[in-house]
Design a protein around this motif. Structure first.
Motif, PDB file in Angstrom:
ATOM      1  N   MET A 127       0.879  -1.178   0.000  1.00 41.42           N
ATOM      2  CA  MET A 127       0.000   0.000   0.000  1.00 41.42           C
ATOM      3  C   MET A 127       0.915   1.226   0.000  1.00 41.42           C
ATOM      4  O   MET A 127       1.983   1.197   0.601  1.00 41.42           O
ATOM      5  N   SER A 128       0.473   2.297  -0.653  1.00 39.76           N
ATOM      6  CA  SER A 128       1.242   3.541  -0.584  1.00 39.76           C
ATOM      7  C   SER A 128       0.713   4.362   0.586  1.00 39.76           C
ATOM      8  O   SER A 128      -0.504   4.491   0.748  1.00 39.76           O
ATOM      9  N   ALA A 129       1.623   4.911   1.382  1.00 43.48           N
ATOM     10  CA  ALA A 129       1.187   5.717   2.533  1.00 43.48           C
ATOM     11  C   ALA A 129       0.806   7.111   2.062  1.00 43.48           C
ATOM     12  O   ALA A 129       1.547   7.751   1.309  1.00 43.48           O
ATOM     13  N   ARG A 137      -9.502  21.905  -3.807  1.00 43.98           N
ATOM     14  CA  ARG A 137     -10.079  21.048  -4.852  1.00 43.98           C
ATOM     15  C   ARG A 137      -9.121  20.932  -6.031  1.00 43.98           C
ATOM     16  O   ARG A 137      -8.373  21.867  -6.354  1.00 43.98           O
ATOM     17  N   GLN A 138      -9.146  19.748  -6.644  1.00 50.79           N
ATOM     18  CA  GLN A 138      -8.340  19.511  -7.845  1.00 50.79           C
ATOM     19  C   GLN A 138      -9.252  19.672  -9.052  1.00 50.79           C
ATOM     20  O   GLN A 138     -10.476  19.472  -8.924  1.00 50.79           O
ATOM     21  N   PRO A 139      -8.674  19.981 -10.227  1.00 51.46           N
ATOM     22  CA  PRO A 139      -9.527  20.176 -11.411  1.00 51.46           C
ATOM     23  C   PRO A 139     -10.363  18.944 -11.734  1.00 51.46           C
ATOM     24  O   PRO A 139     -11.457  19.059 -12.283  1.00 51.46           O
ATOM     25  N   SER A 195      -7.102   6.199  10.596  1.00 48.20           N
ATOM     26  CA  SER A 195      -6.554   5.788   9.298  1.00 48.20           C
ATOM     27  C   SER A 195      -7.606   5.038   8.488  1.00 48.20           C
ATOM     28  O   SER A 195      -8.664   4.691   9.006  1.00 48.20           O
ATOM     29  N   GLN A 196      -7.267   4.771   7.238  1.00 41.87           N
ATOM     30  CA  GLN A 196      -8.217   4.114   6.348  1.00 41.87           C
ATOM     31  C   GLN A 196      -7.484   3.496   5.158  1.00 41.87           C
ATOM     32  O   GLN A 196      -6.511   4.065   4.677  1.00 41.87           O
ATOM     33  N   HIS A 197      -7.982   2.343   4.714  1.00 39.60           N
ATOM     34  CA  HIS A 197      -7.477   1.815   3.444  1.00 39.60           C
ATOM     35  C   HIS A 197      -8.296   2.475   2.338  1.00 39.60           C
ATOM     36  O   HIS A 197      -9.524   2.527   2.417  1.00 39.60           O
ATOM     37  N   TRP A 198      -7.621   2.992   1.329  1.00 41.38           N
ATOM     38  CA  TRP A 198      -8.315   3.707   0.243  1.00 41.38           C
ATOM     39  C   TRP A 198      -7.946   3.040  -1.061  1.00 41.38           C
ATOM     40  O   TRP A 198      -6.762   2.998  -1.428  1.00 41.38           O
ATOM     41  N   PRO A 199      -8.916   2.461  -1.764  1.00 38.53           N
ATOM     42  CA  PRO A 199      -8.556   1.648  -2.936  1.00 38.53           C
ATOM     43  C   PRO A 199      -8.245   2.440  -4.203  1.00 38.53           C
ATOM     44  O   PRO A 199      -7.825   1.859  -5.198  1.00 38.53           O
ATOM     45  N   PHE A 200      -8.475   3.780  -4.202  1.00 42.60           N
ATOM     46  CA  PHE A 200      -8.327   4.552  -5.447  1.00 42.60           C
ATOM     47  C   PHE A 200      -7.049   5.387  -5.453  1.00 42.60           C
ATOM     48  O   PHE A 200      -6.739   5.984  -4.426  1.00 42.60           O
ATOM     49  N   PRO A 201      -6.355   5.587  -6.535  1.00 43.32           N
ATOM     50  CA  PRO A 201      -6.492   4.846  -7.786  1.00 43.32           C
ATOM     51  C   PRO A 201      -5.933   3.429  -7.634  1.00 43.32           C
ATOM     52  O   PRO A 201      -6.354   2.516  -8.311  1.00 43.32           O
ATOM     53  N   HIS A 202      -4.946   3.271  -6.683  1.00 41.65           N
ATOM     54  CA  HIS A 202      -4.472   1.931  -6.320  1.00 41.65           C
ATOM     55  C   HIS A 202      -4.607   1.847  -4.815  1.00 41.65           C
ATOM     56  O   HIS A 202      -5.307   2.625  -4.206  1.00 41.65           O
ATOM     57  N   ALA A 211     -15.263   8.410   3.304  1.00 39.84           N
ATOM     58  CA  ALA A 211     -13.906   8.945   3.152  1.00 39.84           C
ATOM     59  C   ALA A 211     -13.385   9.487   4.471  1.00 39.84           C
ATOM     60  O   ALA A 211     -14.111  10.109   5.249  1.00 39.84           O
ATOM     61  N   LEU A 212     -12.108   9.248   4.698  1.00 39.02           N
ATOM     62  CA  LEU A 212     -11.460   9.718   5.927  1.00 39.02           C
ATOM     63  C   LEU A 212     -11.564  11.247   6.044  1.00 39.02           C
ATOM     64  O   LEU A 212     -11.717  11.792   7.148  1.00 39.02           O
ATOM     65  N   ALA A 213     -11.497  11.933   4.904  1.00 39.61           N
ATOM     66  CA  ALA A 213     -11.586  13.396   4.921  1.00 39.61           C
ATOM     67  C   ALA A 213     -12.911  13.830   5.545  1.00 39.61           C
ATOM     68  O   ALA A 213     -12.970  14.814   6.296  1.00 39.61           O
ATOM     69  N   ASN A 214     -13.984  13.099   5.250  1.00 41.87           N
ATOM     70  CA  ASN A 214     -15.294  13.427   5.826  1.00 41.87           C
ATOM     71  C   ASN A 214     -15.255  13.268   7.344  1.00 41.87           C
ATOM     72  O   ASN A 214     -15.765  14.112   8.078  1.00 41.87           O
TER      73      ASN A 214
HETATM   74  N1  LIG Z   1     -10.036   8.939   1.684  1.00 38.91           N
HETATM   75  C1  LIG Z   1      -9.973  10.251   1.709  1.00 38.91           C
HETATM   76  O1  LIG Z   1     -10.654  10.901   2.491  1.00 38.91           O
HETATM   77  C2  LIG Z   1      -9.036  10.974   0.766  1.00 38.91           C
HETATM   78  C3  LIG Z   1      -8.287  10.269  -0.137  1.00 38.91           C
HETATM   79  N2  LIG Z   1      -7.395  10.909  -0.961  1.00 38.91           N
HETATM   80  C4  LIG Z   1      -6.557  10.084  -1.816  1.00 38.91           C
HETATM   81  O2  LIG Z   1      -5.200  10.316  -1.478  1.00 38.91           O
HETATM   82  C5  LIG Z   1      -4.366  10.138  -2.597  1.00 38.91           C
HETATM   83  C6  LIG Z   1      -3.364  11.281  -2.674  1.00 38.91           C
HETATM   84  O3  LIG Z   1      -4.049  12.491  -2.775  1.00 38.91           O
HETATM   85  P1  LIG Z   1      -3.485  13.641  -3.729  1.00 38.91           P
HETATM   86  O4  LIG Z   1      -2.039  13.878  -3.525  1.00 38.91           O
HETATM   87  O5  LIG Z   1      -4.416  14.776  -3.581  1.00 38.91           O
HETATM   88  O6  LIG Z   1      -3.700  12.838  -5.070  1.00 38.91           O
HETATM   89  P2  LIG Z   1      -3.205  12.882  -6.558  1.00 38.91           P
HETATM   90  O7  LIG Z   1      -3.898  11.739  -7.186  1.00 38.91           O
HETATM   91  O8  LIG Z   1      -3.392  14.258  -7.083  1.00 38.91           O
HETATM   92  O9  LIG Z   1      -1.633  12.556  -6.528  1.00 38.91           O
HETATM   93  C7  LIG Z   1      -0.680  13.539  -6.456  1.00 38.91           C
HETATM   94  C8  LIG Z   1       0.596  13.111  -7.116  1.00 38.91           C
HETATM   95  O10 LIG Z   1       1.108  11.911  -6.558  1.00 38.91           O
HETATM   96  C9  LIG Z   1       1.636  11.089  -7.612  1.00 38.91           C
HETATM   97  N3  LIG Z   1       1.451   9.683  -7.212  1.00 38.91           N
HETATM   98  C10 LIG Z   1       0.479   8.828  -7.578  1.00 38.91           C
HETATM   99  N4  LIG Z   1       0.626   7.651  -6.974  1.00 38.91           N
HETATM  100  C11 LIG Z   1       1.734   7.743  -6.193  1.00 38.91           C
HETATM  101  C12 LIG Z   1       2.400   6.860  -5.318  1.00 38.91           C
HETATM  102  N5  LIG Z   1       1.950   5.621  -5.107  1.00 38.91           N
HETATM  103  N6  LIG Z   1       3.469   7.313  -4.652  1.00 38.91           N
HETATM  104  C13 LIG Z   1       3.937   8.557  -4.853  1.00 38.91           C
HETATM  105  N7  LIG Z   1       3.353   9.444  -5.680  1.00 38.91           N
HETATM  106  C14 LIG Z   1       2.262   9.045  -6.354  1.00 38.91           C
HETATM  107  C15 LIG Z   1       0.855  11.455  -8.840  1.00 38.91           C
HETATM  108  O11 LIG Z   1       1.681  11.386  -9.927  1.00 38.91           O
HETATM  109  P3  LIG Z   1       1.154  11.078 -11.427  1.00 38.91           P
HETATM  110  O12 LIG Z   1      -0.335  11.280 -11.458  1.00 38.91           O
HETATM  111  O13 LIG Z   1       1.913  12.057 -12.254  1.00 38.91           O
HETATM  112  O14 LIG Z   1       1.510   9.663 -11.695  1.00 38.91           O
HETATM  113  C16 LIG Z   1       0.467  12.901  -8.588  1.00 38.91           C
HETATM  114  O15 LIG Z   1       1.432  13.758  -9.147  1.00 38.91           O
HETATM  115  C17 LIG Z   1      -5.291  10.026  -3.807  1.00 38.91           C
HETATM  116  O16 LIG Z   1      -5.340   8.648  -4.147  1.00 38.91           O
HETATM  117  C18 LIG Z   1      -6.658  10.455  -3.291  1.00 38.91           C
HETATM  118  O17 LIG Z   1      -7.707   9.726  -3.896  1.00 38.91           O
HETATM  119  C19 LIG Z   1      -7.222  12.270  -0.897  1.00 38.91           C
HETATM  120  C20 LIG Z   1      -7.965  13.022  -0.020  1.00 38.91           C
HETATM  121  C21 LIG Z   1      -8.938  12.437   0.874  1.00 38.91           C
END
Ligand SMILES: NC(=O)C1=CN([C@@H]2O[C@H](COP(=O)(O)OP(=O)(O)OC[C@H]3O[C@@H](n4cnc5c(N)ncnc54)[C@H](OP(=O)(O)O)[C@@H]3O)[C@@H](O)[C@H]2O)C=CC1
Length: 428
Positions: free
Chosen positions: A276-278, A294-296, A340-347, A408-411
């Protein structure tokens, strides 16, 4: 010391052997009997006997390690009988208490956790557990959901024979069942597995299993909070196996263990574990307002807590300070961990949620537009109103603030912050 034969027999009869299925209950009974045995200070034959007599000679993982770790054996030195009697007095007292108040040394939670751990280590026991377990189907990583009588959704839990008959009906020989991965154990003591049947025709499986495969992003928010983590975990594990078939060192196929908790390359002797990525996520506050960005790519009106992936070697605190500095140009003064939370998106991400404070004297934002489309301070009243919004604003609607969904953890961080603000307003 004299070993009590009936106790020894009882432990041996509960201990899993070849032909006898391992269950959370048998794990607990063995633990209970061992506990009573150890309290009595007696040497248990089972705890000191070679493990093979309990688990059978085939109980090995693919890496070839012996499955069962020998429990610590407490052998009492036979010495002066008076000294021994004095030493045993506190134990006798404890035992008399145990006899009047029978209590188990393991809670059902503990025995479930130990059971799952055994299944990860014991390929045979895991294969046997699959036959009695429940299986959650996925099709190309989308979980199979069923609509309940009350109109809500639930992940479809199929029995092994249900899945076998679905596979047979679709002309499959049942071998895909070997690809099932263990994800846990239900409160009803049933091992839970996930299986991706992406090779089969989606519509045919849906018809045969009376459910629908729904994209995880949608499914995650359709499911009750208690069930969403189950499919999220299952999908993450299935995804990991699909992308980790080969060893990065030797290029050879890496074989999985039965539970799917690891893969092993016999060429390079490398064991691979799911990754998992932290990610650090912070709800930043200046004491009176909270900061959301907010992101675009976000849906219309959605603002969320600031987040970012942890860099290699960074602590959670360092990652938060860096991300907030990078994204909005502020310096964090203090951090308190929330949850903390496991978040499946994008990985697969491991989200670590915190509250962060900045100085009320330095709240001027300098937003990095390459990372965020916008970031703003919000008052507690604005956030309270936004928490009542049930659906995202539609095209043409007046602009309104929409917050991340409940799962979502943010909520959770936002709700905690509102509660904290209300408390401090009440105390002021
Ligand atoms: N559960 C919740 O409440 C929340 C969950 N999130 C999640 O947290 C994650 C990070 O948020 P945010 O930074 O805003 O997201 P982004 O998806 O905008 O990622 C930011 C940058 O991180 C890079 N990146 C992608 N995967 C990894 C990785 N495994 N390790 C290091 N860098 C990586 C991306 O590069 P590139 O795209 O160029 O490959 C991008 O430039 C997202 O997956 C988001 O869905 C965020 C906020 C709240």
């Amino acid at each position: 010391m004299k070993i009590r034969a009936e106790e020894e027999e009882a432990v041996a009869s509960e201990a899993p052997r070849e032909g006898k299925r391992l269950t959370p209950d048998s794990v607990q009974k063995v633990a209970d009997l061992r506990f009573v045995s150890s309290v009595k200070g007696q040497k248990s034959k089972v705890s000191s006997s070679p493990r093979s007599s309990v688990t059978g000679p085939h109980c090995r993982t693919l890496s070839g390690n012996q499955v069962w770790r020998s429990p610590a054996v407490t052998c009492m030195q036979v010495g002066d009988p008076a000294h021994l009697r004095a030493m045993l007095r506190p134990l006798r007292l404890l035992l008399s208490g145990l006899q009047t108040q029978p209590s188990r040394c393991c809670s059902s939670f503990v025995s479930r956790m130990r059971y799952v751990n055994r299944l990860k280590e014991d390929d045979e026991a895991c294969a046997a557990a699959l036959k009695d377990g429940s299986i959650f189907l996925f099709h190309r990583l989308s979980p199979l959901l069923r609509c309940t009588d009350v109109g809500t959704f639930s992940p479809a839990a199929l029995t092994c024979s249900d899945v076998q008959s679905v596979l047979q009906r679709l002309g499959s020989d049942g071998s895909p069942l070997k690809e099932a991965v263990l994800i846990g154990c239900s409160e009803q003591n049933q091992a839970q597995f996930c299986l991706d049947v992406g090779e089969l025709d989606q519509a045919a499986v849906e018809e045969a299993s009376q459910g629908s495969f729904i994209d995880l992003r949608k499914a995650f928010f359709l499911l009750p909070a208690a069930e969403a983590p189950l499919v999220s975990k299952g999908q993450a594990l299935l995804r990991w196996h699909q992308s980790t078939r080969f060893c990065g060192a030797s290029g050879q196929p890496a074989q999985r263990n039965r539970a799917g908790s690891q893969r092993f390359c016999s060429s390079s002797s490398t064991v691979y574990y799911p990754k998992m990525s932290a990610v650090a996520v912070a709800l930043v506050s200046d004491g009176k307002r909270c900061l959301l960005g907010r992101q675009p790519s976000f849906p219309r009106g959605l603002y969320s807590a600031l987040a970012g992936f942890c860099d290699m070697g960074e602590t959670l605190e360092e990652a938060l300070c860096r991300e907030v500095a990078e994204e909005v140009g502020l310096e964090i003064q203090s951090i308190s961990y929330s949850s903390s939370q496991h978040w499946p998106f994008p990985h697969s991400s491991f989200m670590l949620g915190c509250h962060a404070l900045v100085s009320p004297a330095h709240t001027q934002l300098c937003v990095d537009r390459s990372e965020l489309e916008d970031a703003r301070w919000f008052t507690v009243d604005e956030i309270t109103r936004a928490l009542q919004v049930k659906a995202p604003p539609r095209r043409g609607d007046p602009p309104i603030l929409w917050l991340p969904p409940k799962h979502a953890l943010a909520n959770r961080l936002i709700r905690e912050w509102v509660e904290q603000q209300r408390k401090s307003e009440g105390g002021a």
